[in-house]
Design a protein around this motif. Structure first.
Motif, PDB file in Angstrom:
ATOM      1  N   TYR A 186      -8.548  -7.794   0.801  1.00  0.00           N
ATOM      2  CA  TYR A 186      -9.474  -6.746   2.552  1.00  0.00           C
ATOM      3  C   TYR A 186      -7.929  -5.137   2.467  1.00  0.00           C
ATOM      4  CZ  TYR A 186     -10.759  -5.278   7.074  1.00  0.00           C
ATOM      5  OH  TYR A 186     -11.802  -5.096   7.929  1.00  0.00           O
ATOM      6  N   VAL A 187      -6.710  -5.343   2.748  1.00  0.00           N
ATOM      7  CA  VAL A 187      -6.418  -4.899   3.205  1.00  0.00           C
ATOM      8  C   VAL A 187      -5.954  -3.953   2.059  1.00  0.00           C
ATOM      9  CG1 VAL A 187      -3.689  -4.091   3.705  1.00  0.00           C
ATOM     10  CG2 VAL A 187      -5.066  -5.936   4.907  1.00  0.00           C
ATOM     11  N   MET A 188      -5.544  -4.092   0.816  1.00  0.00           N
ATOM     12  CA  MET A 188      -4.896  -3.411  -0.520  1.00  0.00           C
ATOM     13  C   MET A 188      -5.901  -3.090  -1.693  1.00  0.00           C
ATOM     14  SD  MET A 188      -1.538  -5.506  -2.289  1.00  0.00           S
ATOM     15  CE  MET A 188      -1.365  -4.905  -3.145  1.00  0.00           C
ATOM     16  N   THR A 189      -6.932  -2.919  -1.497  1.00  0.00           N
ATOM     17  CA  THR A 189      -8.343  -2.424  -2.037  1.00  0.00           C
ATOM     18  C   THR A 189      -9.606  -2.477  -1.549  1.00  0.00           C
ATOM     19  OG1 THR A 189      -8.827  -4.871  -3.694  1.00  0.00           O
ATOM     20  CG2 THR A 189      -7.075  -3.029  -4.565  1.00  0.00           C
ATOM     21  N   SER A 190      -9.483  -3.572  -1.039  1.00  0.00           N
ATOM     22  CA  SER A 190     -11.143  -4.005  -0.087  1.00  0.00           C
ATOM     23  C   SER A 190     -12.567  -3.690  -1.452  1.00  0.00           C
ATOM     24  CB  SER A 190     -11.871  -2.248   0.437  1.00  0.00           C
ATOM     25  OG  SER A 190     -10.566  -1.663   1.087  1.00  0.00           O
ATOM     26  N   LEU A 193      -3.431   0.760  -7.270  1.00  0.00           N
ATOM     27  CA  LEU A 193      -4.462   0.328  -6.815  1.00  0.00           C
ATOM     28  C   LEU A 193      -5.803   0.923  -7.025  1.00  0.00           C
ATOM     29  CD1 LEU A 193      -2.512  -0.488  -3.170  1.00  0.00           C
ATOM     30  CD2 LEU A 193      -3.091  -1.906  -5.340  1.00  0.00           C
ATOM     31  N   ASN A 213       0.673  -1.029   0.314  1.00  0.00           N
ATOM     32  CA  ASN A 213       0.020   0.197  -0.086  1.00  0.00           C
ATOM     33  C   ASN A 213       0.994   1.269   0.174  1.00  0.00           C
ATOM     34  OD1 ASN A 213      -2.909  -0.771  -0.723  1.00  0.00           O
ATOM     35  ND2 ASN A 213      -3.015  -0.120   2.088  1.00  0.00           N
ATOM     36  N   GLY A 268     -12.498  -3.328  -4.812  1.00  0.00           N
ATOM     37  CA  GLY A 268     -12.110  -1.984  -5.601  1.00  0.00           C
ATOM     38  C   GLY A 268     -10.966  -1.787  -5.924  1.00  0.00           C
TER      39      GLY A 268
END
Lengths: 297, 424
Positions: A237-241, A153, A129, A243
């Motif tokens: 979960y951590v990088m893009t949720s 991202l 991230n 999206g």
């Protein structure tokens, strides 16, 4: 005499039942903790959510899934993962080959390559991230060579490839170790013969190394596929949720969102059932592939 | 040989039985139904150090009223909170009292909750923010904090650009002009925007909504009569797109997390404004620590269309509710009341940096931004996005990213949102 015969028949009866008794714990555990909940889950997927909670709704949840563009997108992404699988296998394969051929510094590389495999997906995600942020170091680096910033991202056409790239980076160490183990059983005289014949590196890899390692390669294919389908949740979960624009949804993430955020447990159960069927098909295909190659050698 | 088989069979059977035993549910003892000796509370706050004094005071108040009843607070991780709660609701088994976010999160789950109207009647005047915890005229939780979306601005950047830090722009045109001056003098962008999770649009919609919709349209929206095709609703989404295309936002909004990367953009002085929060995080206290408490200003929504009347958008933030399956509803409701006493809420406000729901708390010694916010509570209205279902909000998040990247038009977006909103 009579008592002895009775004892013998008793013993024979035990002998006959012993196998069942011995497998009973495993069977009971599988039935009680795996199959029964699975059936409950499938059954639950035919009930409704919210106001229709608990009542049977037939295939409504499955119809809704089929019409949900988000779920369709997540299935498309599963297809994309399958397409990217050769890349995920080729990278550790190539690197293991170089280490095996003793490129300068191969000892250092061997340990460095394995290092990411011990990091948790959350930490890997957090690191990338920062690295891949719009005003982050990677874009700054690209800027110095005159390449415009890429929203790694934040661009729906790029984000899924970014996450898969990070997943490969984070997990290829394990496949690398498997490949190195495969190399240990490689017949070195074949390589020497190729060298004497003046074969180029590319030809050596194509005609000697790949055929000799076919079983290892198949094994890595299977384990990498399972890894990609089941363990990318943390990174997503951590990088893009999921999206941007829902472009990085995978079925697992979809299930989690429906259950936890949208309060749609029955719909989530239906999605889980679909994912289960997909995994079953993939698993059976892989077993048949392994069995076929097993029979050949 | 036979002996060995016999023994192994006995051993295995014993293990199997033990295995089954541990898989079955422990039976409940008979005494549970007679007298409640313990209440269990689920939340995600009680584990935090800043909430310690608040929990302490609430517990003491409850112990005074009901000596002999133990209260256990179970702090769950917020990421997993509604997932865990969903499982508890599905099993109709779990905590007696639980914390909720106002709006969609509690409204989606009222079927599992007990209406509290008869128990909290005395608190109705003293506390604000009930609407976010109500459904069909019934109250399901008592508000602890208020949550809303003031527009914060960096007074230092205003000074550097030669603008009056005490007189921020009142119209959108003036704001854009001021932002031009700020960018020229300091290089800072107008808005810090994080829309990676799709939350940026929610803050934008609520933070600027009262400057775009007429008071009548605004009230209709909250009441559920939403006309997605009205020119002003479309104007709001067009404004979202316009702010991006005219360079008012920081770069890469779709890959910037609102929590907490966008807040960091403002804290580091790289943007002059942000639509933030009132409580918990991303608010006056957070920004004040970096910019200086007296350098954080709060401005009303700039007027975009004629006839709009800016108002502070806020709702009940978090509140405690009672589960339907609790054994003694009155006892559990009393615990909720202990969790919302003036004394306890005063601790929450001063330690955790939250605008508490209690309107009788004295804030005259607080940072200037708090004074501005509290003075606007009386005339404030519920936030626009809180009225939408979580499903529509989720969709809006994705569509707003498409608007920013240019892959959808405003007309397509409002059409999809209208359909989702209508479906409930």
């Amino acid at each position: 005499m009579g008592a002895g015969a009775r004892r013998a028949s008793l013993g024979a009866r035990f002998e006959r039942h012993a196998p069942y008794v011995l497998v009973a714990p495993a069977v009971l555990i599988i039935v009680a903790l795996r199959l029964w909940p699975l059936l409950l889950g499938v059954n639950f997927s035919f009930t409704g959510d919210g106001e229709r909670n608990g009542s049977a709704v037939g295939f409504d949840n499955y119809l809704e899934l089929l019409q949900d563009p988000l779920f369709q997108g997540s299935l498309r992404n599963v297809g994309l993962l399958v397409l990217l699988l050769p890349l995920a296998v080729a990278i550790p394969g190539m690197l293991a080959t170089f280490i095996y051929l003793r490129v300068p510094g191969h000892r250092v590389f061997r340990s460095v390559y394995f290092f990411p495999a011990v990091l948790s997906p959350v930490i890997v995600g957090a690191i990338f991230n920062l690295m891949l942020a719009f005003d982050g170091p990677l874009n700054a680096l690209l800027g110095t060579v005159g390449v415009g910033p890429v929203d790694w991202l934040g661009d729906p056409d790029v984000a899924m490839f970014t996450v898969v790239g990070v997943q490969i980076w984070a997990t290829f160490g394990m496949a690398l170790v498997v490949f190195l183990a495969g190399f240990a059983s490689l017949d070195a005289t074949l390589l020497d013969a190729a060298r004497v014949d003046g074969a180029s590196l590319a030809r050596t890899i194509w005609h000697v190394i790949i055929p000799s390692l076919s079983r290892t390669i198949q094994f890595v294919f299977v384990t990498t596929m399972i890894g990609m389908l089941t363990s990318m949740f943390g990174l997503l979960y951590v990088m893009t949720s999921g999206g941007p624009e829902g472009s990085t949804y995978l079925p697992e993430y979809y299930i989690w969102i429906q259950q936890g955020q949208m309060n749609r447990p029955a719909l989530a159960s239906a999605a889980s059932t679909v994912l289960f069927v997909i995994m079953l098909v993939v698993g059976l295909l892989q077993i048949s592939v392994l069995r076929r190659t097993g029979g050949r050698t | 040989m036979k002996q060995r088989i016999l023994w192994s069979a006995v051993l295995v059977a014993g293990l199997a039985l033990a295995g089954c035993g541990s898989a079955t549910r422990p039976t409940t003892s008979a005494s549970d139904s007679e007298k409640v000796a313990k209440l269990v509370v689920w939340d995600w706050k009680s584990g935090e150090e800043t909430a310690a004094a608040y929990i302490q005071k609430a517990k003491a108040d409850f112990a005074k009223k009901h000596p002999g009843v133990a209260v256990e607070f179970v702090a769950q991780p917020f990421d997993q909170y509604y997932t865990l709660l969903g499982a508890a609701i599905q099993a109709s088994k779990g905590p007696d009292v639980m914390l909720f976010n106002g709006g969609g999160q509690i409204r989606d789950r009222v079927a599992a909750l007990l209406p509290l109207d008869q128990y909290v009647a005395e608190d109705k005047e003293r506390l604000a923010g009930w609407d976010a915890f109500s459904q069909d005229g019934k109250i399901y939780a008592a508000p602890v904090t208020l949550q809303g979306h003031p527009i914060y601005y960096n007074k230092t950047l205003y000074e550097k650009a030669g603008l009056d830090p005490a007189g921020p722009a009142k119209t959108w045109q003036d704001l854009v002009r001021d932002c031009g001056a700020i960018k020229k003098a300091t290089g800072a962008r107008c808005f810090a925007l994080g829309n990676k999770e799709g939350f940026g649009i929610q803050f934008f919609l609520s933070g600027l909504g009262s400057g775009v919709l007429t008071p009548q349209e605004y009230d209709d929206w909250i009441a559920g009569k939403r006309d997605w095709n009205s020119p002003n609703v479309k104007r709001l989404f067009a404004l979202w797109k316009e702010a991006e295309s005219s360079g008012l936002n920081n770069d890469g909004a779709n890959s910037t997390a609102l929590f907490n990367d966008a807040f960091a953009v403002v804290q580091s002085g790289k943007a002059a404004h942000i639509i933030g929060l009132m409580s918990d995080i991303g608010h006056w206290k957070d920004f004040g620590e970096f910019l200086g408490a007296d350098k954080v200003g709060v401005m009303a929504a700039p007027v975009v269309t004629d006839g709009a009347t800016p108002s502070l958008p806020y709702d009940g933030g978090i509140g405690y509710a009672v589960a339907k399956w609790t054994k003694d509803p009155r006892l559990a409701a009393d615990l909720v009341r202990s969790l919302t006493t003036t004394d306890a809420l005063n601790s929450f406000y001063s330690d955790a940096g939250a605008i508490a729901s209690d309107t009788t708390i004295d804030v005259s010694k607080a940072a200037p931004a708090v004074g501005t916010i509290v003075s606007q509570i009386k005339s404030g209205k519920p936030a626009l996005h809180v009225a939408l279902s979580s499903k529509t909000l989720d969709l809006m998040g994705r569509l707003s990213q498409k608007l920013l990247s240019g892959s959808a038009t405003v007309d397509e977006v409002v059409k999809q949102l209208a359909a989702s909103d209508k479906a409930g």
